[in-house]
Enzyme design. Structure first.
Site, short mmCIF file in Angstrom:
data_model
loop_
_atom_site.label_atom_id
_atom_site.label_comp_id
_atom_site.label_asym_id
_atom_site.label_seq_id
_atom_site.Cartn_x
_atom_site.Cartn_y
_atom_site.Cartn_z
N ASN A 86 0.83 -1.20 0.00
CA ASN A 86 0.00 0.00 0.00
C ASN A 86 0.87 1.25 0.00
O ASN A 86 1.95 1.29 0.60
CB ASN A 86 -0.99 0.00 1.18
N GLU A 91 0.38 5.28 0.64
CA GLU A 91 -0.51 6.34 1.10
C GLU A 91 -0.07 7.70 0.57
O GLU A 91 1.04 7.86 0.07
CB GLU A 91 -0.54 6.37 2.63
N CYS A 116 -4.10 0.83 -2.59
CA CYS A 116 -3.97 -0.42 -1.84
C CYS A 116 -2.93 -1.33 -2.47
O CYS A 116 -2.64 -1.25 -3.67
CB CYS A 116 -5.30 -1.15 -1.80
N GLU A 127 -3.04 -4.49 -3.24
CA GLU A 127 -3.55 -5.36 -4.29
C GLU A 127 -3.55 -4.64 -5.63
O GLU A 127 -3.12 -5.19 -6.66
CB GLU A 127 -4.98 -5.82 -3.98
N CYS A 184 -10.47 -4.58 0.24
CA CYS A 184 -11.57 -3.62 0.19
C CYS A 184 -12.39 -3.84 -1.08
O CYS A 184 -11.97 -4.55 -2.01
CB CYS A 184 -11.03 -2.20 0.26
N CYS A 186 -10.59 -2.94 -4.42
CA CYS A 186 -9.62 -3.96 -4.83
C CYS A 186 -10.33 -5.19 -5.36
O CYS A 186 -9.91 -5.79 -6.35
CB CYS A 186 -8.71 -4.33 -3.67
#
Length: 162
Positions: free
Chosen positions: A62, A64, A73, A75, A112, A115
């Protein structure tokens, strides 16, 4: 009116020790990917390792950004890397794990919705299932045979392909 029941089949393991060598290695690589996470705000690191049919493995973590929601993210970092670098690759399996110094993660962390939608698109594009392994460091593992199990109502609009 029809009432329809959806069932999800998945495997549950106490630890990665119970997995095949290939799956255990994939989980260990997802754990390695945690080291490249840029998560100074949430302090919640996520790592992903994706095994391609060619035998190659692609890692993602991930990333940010202070301007939420500009981050991405783990993934999607890995999947978009595959899309840009190996556009015709077939994804066999992916492992996802998470870690934080703020509390102990006791159960596998799942993907999530954003993703899951991207994962579903890759599965649809390659027309073969992608196995997903959710791995809790030093703990439980969940193994799902297909993204379709996780997002049975993925957004699909065939008319957009014309």
């Amino acid at each position: 009116m029809n009432s329809i029941n959806l069932n999800i089949t998945f495997e549950q393991y106490e630890s990665i020790i119970e997995l095949t060598l290939a799956d255990r290695t994939l989980c260990e690589l997802a754990e390695k990917a945690l080291n490249t996470s840029y998560s100074p705000y949430s302090k919640f690191r996520v790592g992903t390792a994706i095994r391609l049919a060619s035998g190659e493995t692609v890692l993602g973590s991930n990333q940010e950004n202070l301007a939420y929601p500009s981050g991405l993210c783990a993934e999607r970092v890995a999947l978009f890397t595959i899309g840009a670098t190996y556009p015709n690759a077939v994804i066999e399996s992916m492992a996802i794990t998470a870690q934080t110094d703020n509390f102990e993660i006791l159960k596998p962390v799942t993907s999530c919705g954003g993703c899951l939608q991207v994962m579903a698109e890759f599965e649809r594009k390659q027309n073969t299932p992608i196995e997903v392994i959710f791995y809790c460091l030093n703990g439980e593992v969940l193994k799902v045979p297909s993204v379709k199990s996780l997002l049975p109502f993925a957004f699909v609009e065939d008319r957009l392909e014309r």
